[in-house]
Design a protein around this motif. Structure first.
Motif, PDB file in Angstrom:
ATOM      1  N   ALA A  15     -20.271 -19.537  -8.496  1.00 32.22           N
ATOM      2  CA  ALA A  15     -19.159 -19.699  -7.588  1.00 32.22           C
ATOM      3  C   ALA A  15     -18.544 -18.704  -7.328  1.00 32.22           C
ATOM      4  O   ALA A  15     -19.004 -18.684  -5.656  1.00 32.22           O
ATOM      5  CB  ALA A  15     -17.948 -21.216  -7.444  1.00 32.22           C
ATOM      6  N   LEU A  16     -18.207 -17.680  -7.800  1.00 34.85           N
ATOM      7  CA  LEU A  16     -17.316 -16.303  -7.173  1.00 34.85           C
ATOM      8  C   LEU A  16     -18.191 -15.319  -7.147  1.00 34.85           C
ATOM      9  O   LEU A  16     -18.504 -14.496  -6.056  1.00 34.85           O
ATOM     10  CB  LEU A  16     -16.467 -15.749  -8.619  1.00 34.85           C
ATOM     11  CG  LEU A  16     -15.099 -17.062  -8.567  1.00 34.85           C
ATOM     12  CD1 LEU A  16     -14.601 -16.418  -9.805  1.00 34.85           C
ATOM     13  CD2 LEU A  16     -14.478 -17.173  -7.456  1.00 34.85           C
ATOM     14  N   ALA A  17     -19.758 -15.062  -7.665  1.00 34.10           N
ATOM     15  CA  ALA A  17     -20.340 -14.385  -7.413  1.00 34.10           C
ATOM     16  C   ALA A  17     -21.752 -15.033  -6.314  1.00 34.10           C
ATOM     17  O   ALA A  17     -21.727 -14.015  -5.858  1.00 34.10           O
ATOM     18  CB  ALA A  17     -21.333 -15.098  -8.844  1.00 34.10           C
ATOM     19  N   ALA A  18     -21.282 -16.192  -5.872  1.00 28.99           N
ATOM     20  CA  ALA A  18     -22.018 -16.646  -4.487  1.00 28.99           C
ATOM     21  C   ALA A  18     -20.995 -16.534  -3.388  1.00 28.99           C
ATOM     22  O   ALA A  18     -22.199 -16.001  -3.019  1.00 28.99           O
ATOM     23  CB  ALA A  18     -22.571 -17.947  -5.060  1.00 28.99           C
ATOM     24  N   ILE A  19     -20.356 -16.732  -4.042  1.00 30.63           N
ATOM     25  CA  ILE A  19     -19.152 -16.462  -2.703  1.00 30.63           C
ATOM     26  C   ILE A  19     -19.519 -14.700  -2.247  1.00 30.63           C
ATOM     27  O   ILE A  19     -19.021 -14.242  -1.079  1.00 30.63           O
ATOM     28  CB  ILE A  19     -18.081 -17.008  -3.051  1.00 30.63           C
ATOM     29  CG1 ILE A  19     -18.121 -18.283  -3.708  1.00 30.63           C
ATOM     30  CG2 ILE A  19     -17.112 -16.178  -1.493  1.00 30.63           C
ATOM     31  CD1 ILE A  19     -16.228 -18.883  -3.631  1.00 30.63           C
ATOM     32  N   SER A  20     -19.245 -13.526  -3.292  1.00 26.82           N
ATOM     33  CA  SER A  20     -19.545 -12.734  -3.410  1.00 26.82           C
ATOM     34  C   SER A  20     -20.858 -11.832  -2.414  1.00 26.82           C
ATOM     35  O   SER A  20     -21.204 -10.789  -1.905  1.00 26.82           O
ATOM     36  CB  SER A  20     -18.897 -11.342  -4.592  1.00 26.82           C
ATOM     37  OG  SER A  20     -20.316 -11.747  -5.293  1.00 26.82           O
ATOM     38  N   GLY A  21     -21.898 -13.371  -2.002  1.00 22.79           N
ATOM     39  CA  GLY A  21     -22.641 -12.047  -1.988  1.00 22.79           C
ATOM     40  C   GLY A  21     -22.807 -12.226  -0.223  1.00 22.79           C
ATOM     41  O   GLY A  21     -22.419 -13.039   0.197  1.00 22.79           O
ATOM     42  N   GLN A  22     -23.594 -11.195   0.408  1.00 22.15           N
ATOM     43  CA  GLN A  22     -23.937 -10.514   1.269  1.00 22.15           C
ATOM     44  C   GLN A  22     -24.611 -12.203   1.999  1.00 22.15           C
ATOM     45  O   GLN A  22     -24.139 -12.770   3.359  1.00 22.15           O
ATOM     46  CB  GLN A  22     -24.565 -10.013   1.561  1.00 22.15           C
ATOM     47  CG  GLN A  22     -24.206  -8.954   0.932  1.00 22.15           C
ATOM     48  CD  GLN A  22     -22.967  -8.039   2.582  1.00 22.15           C
ATOM     49  OE1 GLN A  22     -22.761  -8.516   3.839  1.00 22.15           O
ATOM     50  NE2 GLN A  22     -21.801  -7.481   1.749  1.00 22.15           N
ATOM     51  N   GLY A  23     -25.370 -12.929   1.502  1.00 23.43           N
ATOM     52  CA  GLY A  23     -26.160 -13.735   2.134  1.00 23.43           C
ATOM     53  C   GLY A  23     -25.737 -15.295   2.085  1.00 23.43           C
ATOM     54  O   GLY A  23     -26.018 -15.905   3.061  1.00 23.43           O
ATOM     55  N   GLU A  24     -24.708 -15.411   1.695  1.00 22.12           N
ATOM     56  CA  GLU A  24     -23.920 -16.835   1.688  1.00 22.12           C
ATOM     57  C   GLU A  24     -22.988 -17.410   2.404  1.00 22.12           C
ATOM     58  O   GLU A  24     -22.842 -18.519   2.790  1.00 22.12           O
ATOM     59  CB  GLU A  24     -23.244 -16.738   0.176  1.00 22.12           C
ATOM     60  CG  GLU A  24     -24.088 -17.310  -0.734  1.00 22.12           C
ATOM     61  CD  GLU A  24     -25.018 -18.220  -0.965  1.00 22.12           C
ATOM     62  OE1 GLU A  24     -23.922 -19.320  -0.671  1.00 22.12           O
ATOM     63  OE2 GLU A  24     -25.836 -17.938  -1.420  1.00 22.12           O
ATOM     64  N   GLY A  25     -23.219 -16.695   4.109  1.00 21.96           N
ATOM     65  CA  GLY A  25     -22.229 -17.190   4.870  1.00 21.96           C
ATOM     66  C   GLY A  25     -21.129 -17.278   4.681  1.00 21.96           C
ATOM     67  O   GLY A  25     -20.154 -17.856   5.278  1.00 21.96           O
ATOM     68  N   ALA A  26     -19.927 -16.891   3.825  1.00 17.02           N
ATOM     69  CA  ALA A  26     -19.082 -16.502   3.065  1.00 17.02           C
ATOM     70  C   ALA A  26     -17.973 -16.564   5.015  1.00 17.02           C
ATOM     71  O   ALA A  26     -16.778 -16.803   4.998  1.00 17.02           O
ATOM     72  CB  ALA A  26     -17.643 -15.625   2.318  1.00 17.02           C
ATOM     73  N   GLY A  27     -17.936 -15.391   5.396  1.00 15.64           N
ATOM     74  CA  GLY A  27     -17.397 -15.068   7.098  1.00 15.64           C
ATOM     75  C   GLY A  27     -17.791 -16.111   7.478  1.00 15.64           C
ATOM     76  O   GLY A  27     -16.393 -16.335   8.840  1.00 15.64           O
ATOM     77  N   ALA A  28     -19.374 -16.479   8.167  1.00 11.82           N
ATOM     78  CA  ALA A  28     -19.097 -17.743   8.852  1.00 11.82           C
ATOM     79  C   ALA A  28     -18.046 -18.958   8.394  1.00 11.82           C
ATOM     80  O   ALA A  28     -17.862 -19.405   9.490  1.00 11.82           O
ATOM     81  CB  ALA A  28     -20.420 -18.418   9.567  1.00 11.82           C
ATOM     82  N   VAL A  29     -17.577 -19.189   7.167  1.00  8.58           N
ATOM     83  CA  VAL A  29     -17.214 -20.588   6.503  1.00  8.58           C
ATOM     84  C   VAL A  29     -15.999 -20.037   7.444  1.00  8.58           C
ATOM     85  O   VAL A  29     -15.023 -20.956   8.267  1.00  8.58           O
ATOM     86  CB  VAL A  29     -17.131 -20.689   5.547  1.00  8.58           C
ATOM     87  CG1 VAL A  29     -16.503 -21.499   5.504  1.00  8.58           C
ATOM     88  CG2 VAL A  29     -19.064 -20.587   5.086  1.00  8.58           C
ATOM     89  N   VAL A  30     -15.576 -18.980   7.000  1.00  9.96           N
ATOM     90  CA  VAL A  30     -14.009 -18.638   6.977  1.00  9.96           C
ATOM     91  C   VAL A  30     -14.078 -18.392   8.450  1.00  9.96           C
ATOM     92  O   VAL A  30     -12.351 -19.330   9.242  1.00  9.96           O
ATOM     93  CB  VAL A  30     -13.697 -17.161   6.665  1.00  9.96           C
ATOM     94  CG1 VAL A  30     -12.305 -16.981   7.096  1.00  9.96           C
ATOM     95  CG2 VAL A  30     -13.630 -17.462   4.595  1.00  9.96           C
ATOM     96  N   LEU A  31     -14.265 -17.830   9.308  1.00  5.63           N
ATOM     97  CA  LEU A  31     -14.654 -17.470  10.601  1.00  5.63           C
ATOM     98  C   LEU A  31     -14.077 -19.133  11.405  1.00  5.63           C
ATOM     99  O   LEU A  31     -13.484 -19.333  11.719  1.00  5.63           O
ATOM    100  CB  LEU A  31     -15.402 -16.829  11.525  1.00  5.63           C
ATOM    101  CG  LEU A  31     -15.130 -15.247  11.447  1.00  5.63           C
ATOM    102  CD1 LEU A  31     -16.334 -14.242  11.668  1.00  5.63           C
ATOM    103  CD2 LEU A  31     -13.561 -14.742  12.053  1.00  5.63           C
ATOM    104  N   SER A  32     -15.310 -19.425  11.302  1.00 11.88           N
ATOM    105  CA  SER A  32     -15.542 -20.904  11.885  1.00 11.88           C
ATOM    106  C   SER A  32     -14.319 -22.468  11.378  1.00 11.88           C
ATOM    107  O   SER A  32     -13.837 -22.499  12.423  1.00 11.88           O
ATOM    108  CB  SER A  32     -16.586 -21.342  11.545  1.00 11.88           C
ATOM    109  OG  SER A  32     -17.077 -21.312  10.733  1.00 11.88           O
ATOM    110  N   LEU A  33     -14.425 -21.759  10.845  1.00 13.80           N
ATOM    111  CA  LEU A  33     -12.645 -22.925  10.119  1.00 13.80           C
ATOM    112  C   LEU A  33     -11.597 -22.640  10.322  1.00 13.80           C
ATOM    113  O   LEU A  33     -10.850 -23.274  10.555  1.00 13.80           O
ATOM    114  CB  LEU A  33     -13.198 -23.451   8.886  1.00 13.80           C
ATOM    115  CG  LEU A  33     -12.280 -24.631   8.343  1.00 13.80           C
ATOM    116  CD1 LEU A  33     -12.737 -25.972   9.017  1.00 13.80           C
ATOM    117  CD2 LEU A  33     -12.535 -25.112   6.370  1.00 13.80           C
ATOM    118  N   GLY A  34     -11.822 -21.384   9.730  1.00 13.81           N
ATOM    119  CA  GLY A  34     -10.343 -20.914   9.897  1.00 13.81           C
ATOM    120  C   GLY A  34      -9.392 -20.734  11.412  1.00 13.81           C
ATOM    121  O   GLY A  34      -8.412 -21.194  11.630  1.00 13.81           O
TER     122      GLY A  34
END
Length: 838
Positions: free
Chosen positions: A466-485
């Motif tokens: 899970a942590l490795a996937a979140i740290s990846g550039q293509g996993e959309g962590a930024g979009a999740v944090v921005l949109s939901l946040g």
């Protein structure tokens, strides 16, 4: 190459339909629709107020006098210009049934009332019949909230002052109720003649007399208004006409609507994140096409123009869908909305709010799509042999950054122009921008922390995956944090502001606030009143002061509204008192108090904070109209006045010789043990029936109800933002579905079970949700603190129930968004997935 060639490329690219752009259209349309709907409802209410202005006001024009009735000369002037006139008197008093007492707003009317509109009663009957004598008592009608509190029904009797009245019916609809504004108690309506002998309208009683007029059809309202202001100059008269029949309501609707539009912009900003992600995903899939065009000789401008035209056309389509939804939804829901509104609304298609929403949508789409579009210029022909997007620079060229900055500045400027308040716009949009910046930084920090934490999670494969996937550039962590946040940030800020404001009004008051406010205490009653309370061991403190109402008409000889603008002190009448010595709890900040036996020209001590806001200085002169008489005084001192204690506080105090000869009453606050409050009220009401008691807790409940409505309205706007964010989450989950399918296939091949892979996916979503919720909570707490500290000027504490709900909401949203796509990835067969990847 020319723009025409780019147009041809764009048309061919769009033959594939809207695949990949559904999220783009949904985010943009929803954001625009929310703003258009708010604007349309506001326009409908404003149109209803304008159309029904005469009914709301109760006539074509109204002349309002404080503390007095119009003189014979003034009444002759009114009658000479009106086709009909209705005289109304309004004040507060106590309705009594046995031991039950309740605060009520009394309206005394004449035979001509209502000039416009119709009174609706239950049981149905004409108003004159309801107000006629029955059983030897004058008739009256009241609102159901008051009758329920007193435990009476139509046919019963109740007491006002020294007189008994017969309750003939309950008020279902009062045509001019909106013109009266906010009231601390429900309405009781009776004939003015029925007040004789009640003892309620004694010298100095706080009351307003209003003269409602119907006018000839060709009357020039502006000319008549100017004539009345000249005729009644220095009389304290206030003019209102049907063009703005409920000015307080109109002002409230305008400001609340402007704020909700700005809250809607936060939803549009969240939609912008989804728009940007959709464009980036689309261009990622077009890397080969772009590289091929570059290999065939297409220059950067042609590439940019090709995709700019496509995105521009789709942006216009999304905005059009949003505008249509925002226009149609209020029309379809109009019966429900009208049923909940206390004022009339005229639902129709209003072009201006729709145009405003369209402008916001187009500028937002342009700002958020320009960033990924600008990076399309970096794709070269060599990209056919390697990934261009992974090695491309992260920031667009400086010229694009400058254009994006110009678009944002234009958006802010237009928002301020549309809603008419730079301060409100800068506060709201500044908060949104600050939250976005915080979320962007937080997304980068999340990747960094996940990368480092993954190394420490050896032996815990599910967590490490899970942590490795979140740290990846293509996993959309930024979009999740921005949109939901961002959506959660708005909800968190609303929850913190609402909770702290409620605490400021009610939570801390029991330790410092009085039990009752007593008003309309006559001069010959104050000694007996004081003696009753001073001899009661349950009473810890009594504060009393003479009370008059006055209107500040001039400041240094200039009209007050020209000097002080729309400041609350000069908007309507204010409480005025006199004192020979300063209050022991007050602190003079400048100047000096007058001598106790001073009898010279009027002197004034003014509240320090309000004086600074208006720009007053020692030696300035104020003209205050009291009972139709102008009193010109000089500011001799400034003193701190704390209005937050719920005790007695006057913005303006004068020397006794200036006011003591005028008819007036006393106001008093009583601090007593809760168990003694009922007996105190019974004793004072029996001895002095004309005195009005305002229980502080009841007043707080009324204000809290208004605050609850404001918080609910703002929360609805924030929920629209959150809904847009959830769509972006779904889009991010859909964009990463292929990567998760490949990841699941690879892990299955290496021996991982479906349960372990599913747990990893859910853990990934939960971690993103917790982080997004926590960062949103931080942004919301900062926003709530800023508003509470600098706007509301109240203390701030974190409201933990609201805070924990925000974090729980973040986890729930991310898990739900990722659940469906995760199941699909788990069901894919590894062999098929790995062969397709070769």
């Amino acid at each position: 190459m020319s723009l025409s060639l780019a147009s041809r490329f764009a048309r061919r690219e769009m033959r594939g339909g809207l695949k990949g752009f559904r999220l783009f259209l949904a985010c943009l349309a929803l954001g625009v629709a929310a703003i258009a709907a708010v604007g349309s409802v506001r326009a409908a209410i404003e149109a209803g107020l304008q159309r029904e202005g005469a009914a709301l006001l109760g006539g074509a024009a109204e002349l309002d006098f404080t503390y007095r009735f119009a003189t014979a000369e003034e009444q002759d002037w009114i009658a000479g210009r009106a086709t009909s006139v209705s005289e109304i008197v309004e004040f507060r008093s106590m309705a009594v049934v046995g031991d039950e007492r309740a605060l009520t707003q009394i309206k005394g009317v004449d035979d001509a009332y209502p000039l416009v509109g119709q009174m609706v009663l239950d049981p149905a009957m004409p108003l004159d019949a309801a107000l006629a004598d029955q059983g030897g008592h004058p008739g009256a009608v009241m609102e159901r909230a008051l009758s329920d509190r007193l435990g009476i029904a139509a046919g019963d009797t109740f007491q006002l002052g020294r007189k008994t009245y017969h309750l003939s019916a309950l008020i279902l609809r009062e045509p001019d109720s909106a013109a009266s504004g906010f009231a601390l108690g429900p309405r009781t309506l009776l004939h003015s003649d029925a007040l004789d002998g009640s003892g309620l309208l004694g010298p100095g009683t706080l009351f307003n007399s209003k003269y409602r007029l119907t006018l000839p059809p060709d009357t020039d309202l502006d000319a008549l208004k100017n004539d009345s202001l000249e005729q009644f100059e220095n009389s304290g008269m206030r003019w209102t006409d049907a063009r703005n029949g409920a000015p307080g309501v109109a002002r409230f609707v305008e400001r609340l609507g402007a704020f909700l539009v700005l809250v809607g912009l936060s939803g549009l900003a969240v939609g912008g994140v989804g728009v940007s992600a959709a464009v980036r995903s689309y261009l990622n899939g077009k890397t080969g096409v772009i590289a091929t065009l570059r290999a065939l000789g297409a220059d950067r401008a042609t590439i940019f123009q090709t995709y700019f035209l496509q995105i521009g056309i789709l942006s216009i389509l999304g905005v059009m869908i949003g505008v249509v939804l925002g226009a149609v939804a209020p029309m379809l829901l109009s019966p429900l909305i009208e049923a909940r509104l206390p004022v009339p609304a005229r639902f129709a298609f209003y072009p201006l709010p729709l145009a405003e929403a369209a402008i916001y949508g187009l500028l937002t789409a342009l700002a958020f799509t320009l960033w990924p579009l600008a990076r399309s210029e970096d794709v070269r022909a060599a990209t056919l042999f390697r990934d261009a997007w992974q090695g491309a620079r992260r920031l667009p060229a400086p010229r694009y950054l400058a254009v994006i900055g110009l678009i944002v500045a234009t958006l802010v400027g237009l928002a301020a122009w549309f809603n008419g308040s730079w301060m409100l716009t800068l506060w709201t949009l500044g908060g949104i921008a600050g939250a976005l910046l915080l979320l962007v930084l937080a997304a980068g920090l999340l990747r960094l922390l996940s990368r480092r934490a993954a190394r420490l999670a050896r032996g815990r494969p599910r967590l490490r995956w899970a942590l490795a996937a979140i740290s990846g550039q293509g996993e959309g962590a930024g979009a999740v944090v921005l949109s939901l946040g961002l959506g959660l940030s708005v909800l968190a800020a609303v929850g913190q502001i609402d909770g702290n404001l409620r605490n400021a009004i009610s939570g801390n008051l029991p330790d410092v606030a009085p039990s009752y406010f007593f008003v309309d205490i006559q001069k010959d009653q104050i000694d007996g009143y004081t003696e009753r309370l001073e001899n009661d061991p349950a009473v810890s403190r009594i504060d009393s002061a003479p009370m008059l109402r006055g209107v500040i008409t001039k400041i240094n000889g200039q009209p007050a509204d020209e000097v002080a603008g729309d400041h609350w002190v000069v908007r309507g009448d204010r409480g005025v008192t006199y004192a020979a010595a300063p209050d022991p709890d007050a602190r003079l900040t400048a100047g000096s108090w007058w001598a106790e036996d001073y009898s010279g020209p009027p002197l004034i001590s003014f509240a320090t904070e309000e004086a600074e806001e208006i720009g007053l200085s020692l030696g300035d002169t104020l003209t205050i109209n009291v009972l139709g008489r102008d009193i010109k005084g000089t500011i001799a001192s400034f003193q701190e006045v704390d209005f937050s204690t719920a005790g007695i506080g006057f913005v303006l105090t004068m020397n006794p010789a200036a006011l003591s000869g005028a008819p007036h009453t006393y106001i008093s606050t009583v601090y007593a043990e809760a168990e003694a409050e009922a007996q105190i009220l019974r004793d004072l009401a029996s001895a002095y029936p004309n005195i009005t008691a305002i229980r502080v807790r009841d007043a707080i409940d009324r204000v809290s109800a208004v605050l609850a409505g404001l918080a609910a309205a703002t929360s609805y706007g924030a929920l629209a933002t959150l809904l847009t964010g959830f769509l972006v989450l779904i889009g991010a989950a859909a964009a990463g579905a292929q990567a998760r399918t490949y990841e699941a296939a690879l892990l299955k091949t290496l021996g991982a079970s479906r349960r372990a892979i599913a747990a990893s996916f859910m853990l990934r979503a939960a971690l993103l949700g917790v982080f997004a919720g926590a960062v949103a909570l931080l942004a919301g707490v900062l926003g709530g603190w800023a508003v509470s500290r600098f706007v509301m000027e109240t203390d701030f504490t974190i409201i933990w129930p609201s805070a924990l709900m925000i974090i729980a909401g973040g986890v729930l949203a991310t898990v739900l968004a990722g659940l469906g796509f995760a199941l699909r990835s788990l069901n894919a067969r590894p062999a098929q997935v790995l062969r397709a990847r070769e």
